[in-house]
Design a protein around this motif. Structure first.
Motif, PDB file in Angstrom:
ATOM      1  N   GLN A 184       7.907   3.824 -13.171  1.00 19.02           N
ATOM      2  CA  GLN A 184       7.512   5.230 -13.263  1.00 19.02           C
ATOM      3  C   GLN A 184       6.929   5.547 -14.643  1.00 19.02           C
ATOM      4  OE1 GLN A 184      11.306   6.882 -12.031  1.00 19.02           O
ATOM      5  NE2 GLN A 184      10.421   7.605 -10.096  1.00 19.02           N
ATOM      6  N   LEU A 185       7.487   4.933 -15.684  1.00 21.62           N
ATOM      7  CA  LEU A 185       6.930   5.126 -17.024  1.00 21.62           C
ATOM      8  C   LEU A 185       5.523   4.537 -17.112  1.00 21.62           C
ATOM      9  CD1 LEU A 185      10.096   4.285 -19.177  1.00 21.62           C
ATOM     10  CD2 LEU A 185       9.033   6.531 -18.922  1.00 21.62           C
ATOM     11  N   ILE A 186       5.323   3.380 -16.477  1.00 23.22           N
ATOM     12  CA  ILE A 186       3.983   2.774 -16.418  1.00 23.22           C
ATOM     13  C   ILE A 186       3.040   3.701 -15.665  1.00 23.22           C
ATOM     14  CG2 ILE A 186       2.642   0.850 -15.476  1.00 23.22           C
ATOM     15  CD1 ILE A 186       4.297  -0.048 -17.829  1.00 23.22           C
ATOM     16  N   GLU A 187       3.549   4.250 -14.570  1.00 29.38           N
ATOM     17  CA  GLU A 187       2.739   5.175 -13.760  1.00 29.38           C
ATOM     18  C   GLU A 187       2.326   6.406 -14.568  1.00 29.38           C
ATOM     19  OE1 GLU A 187       3.320   8.132  -9.913  1.00 29.38           O
ATOM     20  OE2 GLU A 187       4.769   6.529 -10.265  1.00 29.38           O
ATOM     21  N   PHE A 188       3.221   6.867 -15.438  1.00 32.29           N
ATOM     22  CA  PHE A 188       2.898   8.044 -16.253  1.00 32.29           C
ATOM     23  C   PHE A 188       1.792   7.749 -17.261  1.00 32.29           C
ATOM     24  CE2 PHE A 188       3.565  11.122 -19.689  1.00 32.29           C
ATOM     25  CZ  PHE A 188       3.633  12.313 -18.966  1.00 32.29           C
ATOM     26  N   GLY A 189       1.634   6.462 -17.593  1.00 33.82           N
ATOM     27  CA  GLY A 189       0.565   6.095 -18.524  1.00 33.82           C
ATOM     28  C   GLY A 189       1.020   5.277 -19.723  1.00 33.82           C
ATOM     29  N   LEU A 190       2.352   5.085 -19.860  1.00 35.39           N
ATOM     30  CA  LEU A 190       2.856   4.284 -20.988  1.00 35.39           C
ATOM     31  C   LEU A 190       2.594   2.805 -20.738  1.00 35.39           C
ATOM     32  CD1 LEU A 190       6.280   6.089 -21.472  1.00 35.39           C
ATOM     33  CD2 LEU A 190       4.377   6.136 -23.068  1.00 35.39           C
ATOM     34  N   ASP A 191       2.393   2.054 -21.821  1.00 37.31           N
ATOM     35  CA  ASP A 191       2.213   0.612 -21.653  1.00 37.31           C
ATOM     36  C   ASP A 191       3.580  -0.053 -21.498  1.00 37.31           C
ATOM     37  OD1 ASP A 191       3.356   0.495 -24.193  1.00 37.31           O
ATOM     38  OD2 ASP A 191       1.458   0.146 -25.213  1.00 37.31           O
ATOM     39  N   GLU A 192       3.570  -1.363 -21.213  1.00 38.37           N
ATOM     40  CA  GLU A 192       4.824  -2.085 -20.954  1.00 38.37           C
ATOM     41  C   GLU A 192       5.742  -2.095 -22.177  1.00 38.37           C
ATOM     42  OE1 GLU A 192       4.182  -5.958 -19.393  1.00 38.37           O
ATOM     43  OE2 GLU A 192       3.315  -5.231 -17.509  1.00 38.37           O
ATOM     44  N   LYS A 217       0.838  -1.212   0.000  1.00 37.89           N
ATOM     45  CA  LYS A 217       0.000   0.000   0.000  1.00 37.89           C
ATOM     46  C   LYS A 217       0.866   1.252   0.000  1.00 37.89           C
ATOM     47  CE  LYS A 217      -4.318   1.489   2.053  1.00 37.89           C
ATOM     48  NZ  LYS A 217      -5.305   1.271   3.128  1.00 37.89           N
ATOM     49  N   LYS A 218       1.939   1.224   0.812  1.00 29.93           N
ATOM     50  CA  LYS A 218       2.859   2.368   0.854  1.00 29.93           C
ATOM     51  C   LYS A 218       3.498   2.592  -0.507  1.00 29.93           C
ATOM     52  CE  LYS A 218       4.166   2.097   5.731  1.00 29.93           C
ATOM     53  NZ  LYS A 218       5.254   1.757   6.674  1.00 29.93           N
ATOM     54  N   GLU A 219       3.834   1.496  -1.174  1.00 32.19           N
ATOM     55  CA  GLU A 219       4.452   1.609  -2.495  1.00 32.19           C
ATOM     56  C   GLU A 219       3.500   2.255  -3.479  1.00 32.19           C
ATOM     57  OE1 GLU A 219       6.935   1.195  -5.807  1.00 32.19           O
ATOM     58  OE2 GLU A 219       7.287   1.325  -3.656  1.00 32.19           O
ATOM     59  N   GLU A 220       2.230   1.871  -3.414  1.00 30.92           N
ATOM     60  CA  GLU A 220       1.238   2.453  -4.317  1.00 30.92           C
ATOM     61  C   GLU A 220       1.076   3.946  -4.064  1.00 30.92           C
ATOM     62  OE1 GLU A 220      -2.100   0.012  -3.506  1.00 30.92           O
ATOM     63  OE2 GLU A 220      -1.517  -1.552  -4.949  1.00 30.92           O
ATOM     64  N   ILE A 221       1.134   4.323  -2.780  1.00 29.05           N
ATOM     65  CA  ILE A 221       1.021   5.755  -2.433  1.00 29.05           C
ATOM     66  C   ILE A 221       2.224   6.523  -2.958  1.00 29.05           C
ATOM     67  CG2 ILE A 221       1.036   7.380  -0.498  1.00 29.05           C
ATOM     68  CD1 ILE A 221      -0.555   5.220   1.087  1.00 29.05           C
ATOM     69  N   LYS A 222       3.410   5.915  -2.799  1.00 33.42           N
ATOM     70  CA  LYS A 222       4.626   6.553  -3.304  1.00 33.42           C
ATOM     71  C   LYS A 222       4.540   6.793  -4.804  1.00 33.42           C
ATOM     72  CE  LYS A 222       8.034   4.777   0.003  1.00 33.42           C
ATOM     73  NZ  LYS A 222       9.179   3.867   0.154  1.00 33.42           N
ATOM     74  N   GLN A 223       4.053   5.792  -5.523  1.00 30.41           N
ATOM     75  CA  GLN A 223       3.983   5.914  -6.970  1.00 30.41           C
ATOM     76  C   GLN A 223       3.017   7.019  -7.389  1.00 30.41           C
ATOM     77  OE1 GLN A 223       3.272   2.284  -9.005  1.00 30.41           O
ATOM     78  NE2 GLN A 223       5.275   1.438  -8.511  1.00 30.41           N
ATOM     79  N   GLU A 224       1.952   7.165  -6.650  1.00 31.30           N
ATOM     80  CA  GLU A 224       0.976   8.207  -6.972  1.00 31.30           C
ATOM     81  C   GLU A 224       1.582   9.596  -6.807  1.00 31.30           C
ATOM     82  OE1 GLU A 224      -2.311   7.430  -4.461  1.00 31.30           O
ATOM     83  OE2 GLU A 224      -2.855   5.555  -5.469  1.00 31.30           O
ATOM     84  N   LYS A 225       2.607   9.716  -5.964  1.00 34.91           N
ATOM     85  CA  LYS A 225       3.179  11.024  -5.674  1.00 34.91           C
ATOM     86  C   LYS A 225       4.446  11.335  -6.484  1.00 34.91           C
ATOM     87  CE  LYS A 225       1.384  11.357  -0.967  1.00 34.91           C
ATOM     88  NZ  LYS A 225       1.717  11.504   0.469  1.00 34.91           N
ATOM     89  N   THR A 226       4.741  10.536  -7.517  1.00 38.13           N
ATOM     90  CA  THR A 226       5.932  10.813  -8.331  1.00 38.13           C
ATOM     91  C   THR A 226       5.817  12.187  -8.982  1.00 38.13           C
ATOM     92  OG1 THR A 226       6.274   8.480  -8.833  1.00 38.13           O
ATOM     93  CG2 THR A 226       7.312  10.054 -10.300  1.00 38.13           C
TER      94      THR A 226
END
Length: 427
Positions: A314-322, A291-300
């Motif tokens: 982080q690229l996945i988090e931005f919206g790019l596919d694999e 859960k902490k990891e998911e929160i961290k990723q949301e705050k990049t």
């Protein structure tokens, strides 16, 4: 009738006399002598030879020149000892595996100068044999490639020493085994031996295990959270100290501190498929950590995330596919870093619209990107870099005689766009 018989007998006698005279003449002639038979010896190897460069020959080609497997091993070892390249016929002749007779047979076909050019130190400067210098006692098991180079070994020799250590299972085991490393000459071993922090003899138990693989450690497994283990925790699971540190670095740097699933753990290259199957039933991931990891990723904050260090996640988090994320990370790895944002946009198999948005936001720090001159660039870098690998062999050839970037580029005769791409990574 009598007269007729007389003439017949006379004719018969004349014919018989003629035959006897002819036979006598034939037998009285001197007998013809047969030509002397001369056996042609097998032609020497040189009869089928053409000009050759001894630096480009592989084991099979040396064998075709008439050398045994043992002689070839000695020649290749000698080549590494002198810096990886023969610089003259004089130097090649000093290899004790090549007899004087054999050398004279091959000499006229060897594409090397008679002697190394003393008046042009730059020409063969990269192949000068360095003296090995040791400052004090050391454990060779923990010496890096860079440390071996600092001692006086070439980059190629240092890599060979590390490979040999890995071949033994990650440790040189003993001075006895260290001495068997083919890249270390007897002369250099005698200099290093007093400083080696290793047992003199190889333990008998090592023979039972084999030289290629270390002994498998029997582990009493228990449930564990891979996000909370330190080096000792991983060592207790049967990993070496070096492997344990790699797993922790992978977790902290690539995954930003947390494994989110067992599959994340499986992707770490030091964990073999067999080892993963052994530990998989005991993996217990903490929900809080995920859960902490998911929160961290949301705050990049992508406005502060360097494009040369941005991670796959982080690229996945931005919206790019694999596929897009993998292409960007893979191309960046081959280049050893981007030097301008257009390179990212030119990457294959990406969502260009989304990547354009990313490069508009994120900064690009190029201070850590390695750059060289063509005269000094490592061979491995030239042969692996996407912008140089197709011209690498010609660059290496031209720079021996012309250690000047402008002259080398002139000889390469590249298209302007290819030359401009090269210059991005040149000093």
């Amino acid at each position: 009738m009598m007269r007729k018989n007389y003439y017949q007998k006379l004719a018969f006698m004349v014919i018989l006399l003629t035959i006897l005279l002819a036979f006598q003449k034939y037998t009285s002639k001197d007998k013809d002598t047969f030509p002397e038979v001369k056996f042609i010896a097998n032609s020497s190897v040189s009869a089928n030879l053409s000009d050759f460069d001894p630096n480009s020959l592989n084991q099979e080609q040396w064998q075709k020149l008439g050398f045994s497997e043992k002689q070839i091993t000695t020649i290749l070892k000698y080549k590494d000892i002198v810096g990886g390249t023969f610089t003259s016929k004089e130097q090649l002749k000093k290899c004790y595996a090549i007899s004087n007779e054999k050398f004279e047979e091959l000499k006229k076909f060897i594409l090397l100068p008679e002697t190394a050019e003393k008046n042009n130190p730059k020409k063969f400067s990269s192949f000068v044999k360095k003296e090995v210098i040791v400052n004090g006692k050391f454990n060779p098991d923990i010496v890096s490639a860079q440390d071996w180079i600092k001692m006086g070994f070439s980059e190629r020799q240092a890599e060979a020493i590390i490979k040999y250590k890995n071949y033994l299972g990650g440790s040189f085991i003993s001075k006895e085994k260290f001495r068997e490393c083919f890249i270390i000459s007897p002369e250099n071993y005698s200099k290093l031996e007093p400083y080696l922090l290793l047992p003199v003899k190889t333990p008998e138990s090592f023979k039972a295990v084999g030289t290629r693989y270390p002994e498998k450690i029997k582990v009493q497994y228990h449930t564990f959270d891979p996000n909370s283990l330190d080096v000792n925790g991983w060592k207790n699971l049967g990993f070496s100290e070096k492997q344990a540190q790699i797993i922790i670095n992978y977790r902290d740097r690539n995954l930003r501190g947390n494994f989110k699933s067992p599959e994340d753990l499986q992707k770490c290259f030091v964990i073999s498929p067999e080892k993963f199957q052994e530990i998989k039933p005991f993996i217990r991931l903490s929900p809080e950590a995920i859960k902490k990891e998911e929160i961290k990723q949301e705050k990049t904050d992508f406005a502060k995330t360097d494009l040369n260090t941005i991670t796959f996640r982080q690229l996945i988090e931005f919206g790019l596919d694999e596929k897009s994320s993998g292409s960007i990370i893979g191309f960046r790895k081959k280049l050893r870093g981007f030097v301008n944002k257009q390179q990212i946009l030119d990457t294959y198999n990406i969502d260009k619209d989304l990547v354009q948005k990313l490069i508009n936001i994120a900064p690009l720090d190029i201070s850590g990107v390695p750059k060289y001159t063509l005269a000094d660039a490592p061979e491995e870098w030239l042969k692996d870099h996407p912008y140089f690998k197709y011209s690498a062999d010609r660059i290496i050839f031209y720079r021996i005689t012309y250690p000047d970037d402008k002259k080398i580029l002139k000889f390469l005769k590249l298209k302007p766009e290819y030359e401009e791409r090269m210059k991005l990574y040149l000093k």
